[in-house]
Design an enzyme around this catalytic site. Structure first.
Site, short mmCIF file in Angstrom:
data_model
loop_
_atom_site.label_atom_id
_atom_site.label_comp_id
_atom_site.label_asym_id
_atom_site.label_seq_id
_atom_site.Cartn_x
_atom_site.Cartn_y
_atom_site.Cartn_z
N GLY A 46 0.84 -1.20 0.00
CA GLY A 46 0.00 0.00 0.00
C GLY A 46 0.87 1.24 0.00
CD GLN A 51 3.34 5.78 2.92
OE1 GLN A 51 2.42 5.24 2.34
NE2 GLN A 51 4.26 5.09 3.58
CB CYS A 94 5.05 2.02 7.78
SG CYS A 94 4.55 3.57 7.01
CG LEU A 95 6.70 1.11 1.78
CD1 LEU A 95 6.06 1.39 0.43
CD2 LEU A 95 7.88 0.15 1.63
CG HIS A 136 -0.78 1.13 7.34
ND1 HIS A 136 0.20 0.62 8.18
CD2 HIS A 136 -0.12 1.95 6.47
CE1 HIS A 136 1.37 1.12 7.83
NE2 HIS A 136 1.21 1.92 6.79
CD GLU A 137 -1.46 2.46 2.81
OE1 GLU A 137 -0.98 3.60 2.88
OE2 GLU A 137 -0.77 1.43 2.87
CG HIS A 140 0.18 6.70 5.79
ND1 HIS A 140 1.31 7.16 6.43
CD2 HIS A 140 0.41 5.38 5.51
CE1 HIS A 140 2.19 6.15 6.52
NE2 HIS A 140 1.67 5.07 5.98
O1 GNR Z 1 4.03 -2.63 2.66
C1 GNR Z 1 3.29 -2.48 3.65
N1 GNR Z 1 2.92 -3.57 4.36
C2 GNR Z 1 1.93 -3.56 5.34
C3 GNR Z 1 1.81 -4.67 6.17
C4 GNR Z 1 0.83 -4.71 7.14
C5 GNR Z 1 -0.02 -3.65 7.31
C6 GNR Z 1 0.09 -2.52 6.49
C7 GNR Z 1 1.07 -2.48 5.52
S1 GNR Z 1 1.18 -1.10 4.49
C8 GNR Z 1 2.88 -1.12 4.08
C9 GNR Z 1 3.21 -0.05 3.06
C10 GNR Z 1 2.97 1.32 3.63
O2 GNR Z 1 3.74 1.90 4.34
N2 GNR Z 1 1.83 1.88 3.36
O3 GNR Z 1 1.53 3.09 3.86
NI NI Z 2 2.59 3.14 5.77
#
Ligand code: GNR
Ligand code: NI
Length: 174
Positions: A46, A51, A94-95, A136-137, A140
Site C-alpha cells: 500500500g 508518503q 510501513c515504507l 493503515h493507509e 496516513h
Molecule cells: O508494505 C506495507 N505492508 C503492510 C503490512 C501490514 C499492514 C500494512 C502495511 S502497508 C505497508 C506499506 C505502507 O507503508 N503503506 O503506507
Molecule cells: Ni505506511
C-alpha cells in the site's frame, strides 16, 4: 511512469492532514500510476500520496502475492463508513518507517466508500489483511503512523533509531 521518493519518519509532512480531491483527471491518474510503480518497486502492499510528499486523499493498494496476477486498487477520497467491533492483529510495516515492524490490533472488518481510477463512486467491504491495509493507509491521510498505537517507550525508541539512520546516511553523502 516514474518512481517517486518515499518520505520517511521523522518528517513533519507525514504528520499533516491530506486534502480531499475535487476532480479525477489525467494528471491525477498519472500520479496514481507513479505511486503504484513506487509501491511495487519498494516493495509494499500500500502507499498513500503523503508518503511521496503530496497532501491529497489518495491511496494505492495491492495485496496480491503473485507477481504475475497484479490486482491494484486505486482509492480516492476514502471514507470508512463501518468498522467491526471484532478486531484482528497483523504484523505491520510501513515504507515510511523502514526496518520497523509491530503487531497492531485494528477492527477486523471495515466498509469503505471512495472514487476509483475513473472517478466512479464505489463501495468496498474489506476483511483480513486488506482491511488492515486500508485502515493503515487512511491513517496516513490523517497524519497517523502505526507507531502512534505503540507505548511511548517503543515509539520513541523507533523514532530515535530512524533519526540515527538518517544522520548516518548524511555522513556517507558528505
Ligand atoms: O508494505 C506495507 N505492508 C503492510 C503490512 C501490514 C499492514 C500494512 C502495511 S502497508 C505497508 C506499506 C505502507 O507503508 N503503506 O503506507
Ligand atoms: Ni505506511
Amino acid at each position: 511512469m516514474s518512481k517517486r521518493k518515499i518520505i520517511t519518519e521523522p518528517d513533519p509532512v507525514l504528520r499533516k492532514k491530506s486534502n480531499t480531491l475535487e476532480r479525477v483527471d489525467d494528471e491525477l491518474r498519472k500520479l496514481m500510476d507513479d505511486m503504484l510503480e513506487t509501491m511495487y518497486e519498494a516493495p509494499g502492499i500500500g502507499l498513500a500520496a503523503v508518503q511521496v510528499g503530496i497532501l491529497k486523499r489518495l491511496i494505492v493498494i495491492d495485496i496480491s502475492k503473485d507477481d504475475k496476477k497484479k490486482n491494484p486498487l486505486f482509492i480516492i477520497n476514502p471514507k470508512i463508513i463501518y468498522k467491526s467491533k471484532k478486531t484482528s492483529t497483523f504484523e505491520e510495516g510501513c515504507l515510511s518507517l523502514p526496518g520497523h515492524f509491530a503487531e497492531i490490533e485494528r477492527p477486523a472488518e471495515c466498509h469503505l466508500e471512495y472514487l476509483d481510477y475513473n472517478g466512479k463512486q464505489k463501495k468496498l467491504k474489506a476483511e483480513g489483511l486488506l482491511s488492515t491495509c486500508i485502515q493503515h493507509e487512511v491513517d496516513h491521510l490523517d497524519g497517523i503512523l502505526f507507531i502512534d498505537y505503540l507505548s511511548k517507550l517503543k515509539k520513541d525508541m523507533i523514532i530515535k533509531k530512524l533519526i540515527k539512520q538518517k544522520k548516518e546516511i548524511t555522513k556517507i553523502v558528505i
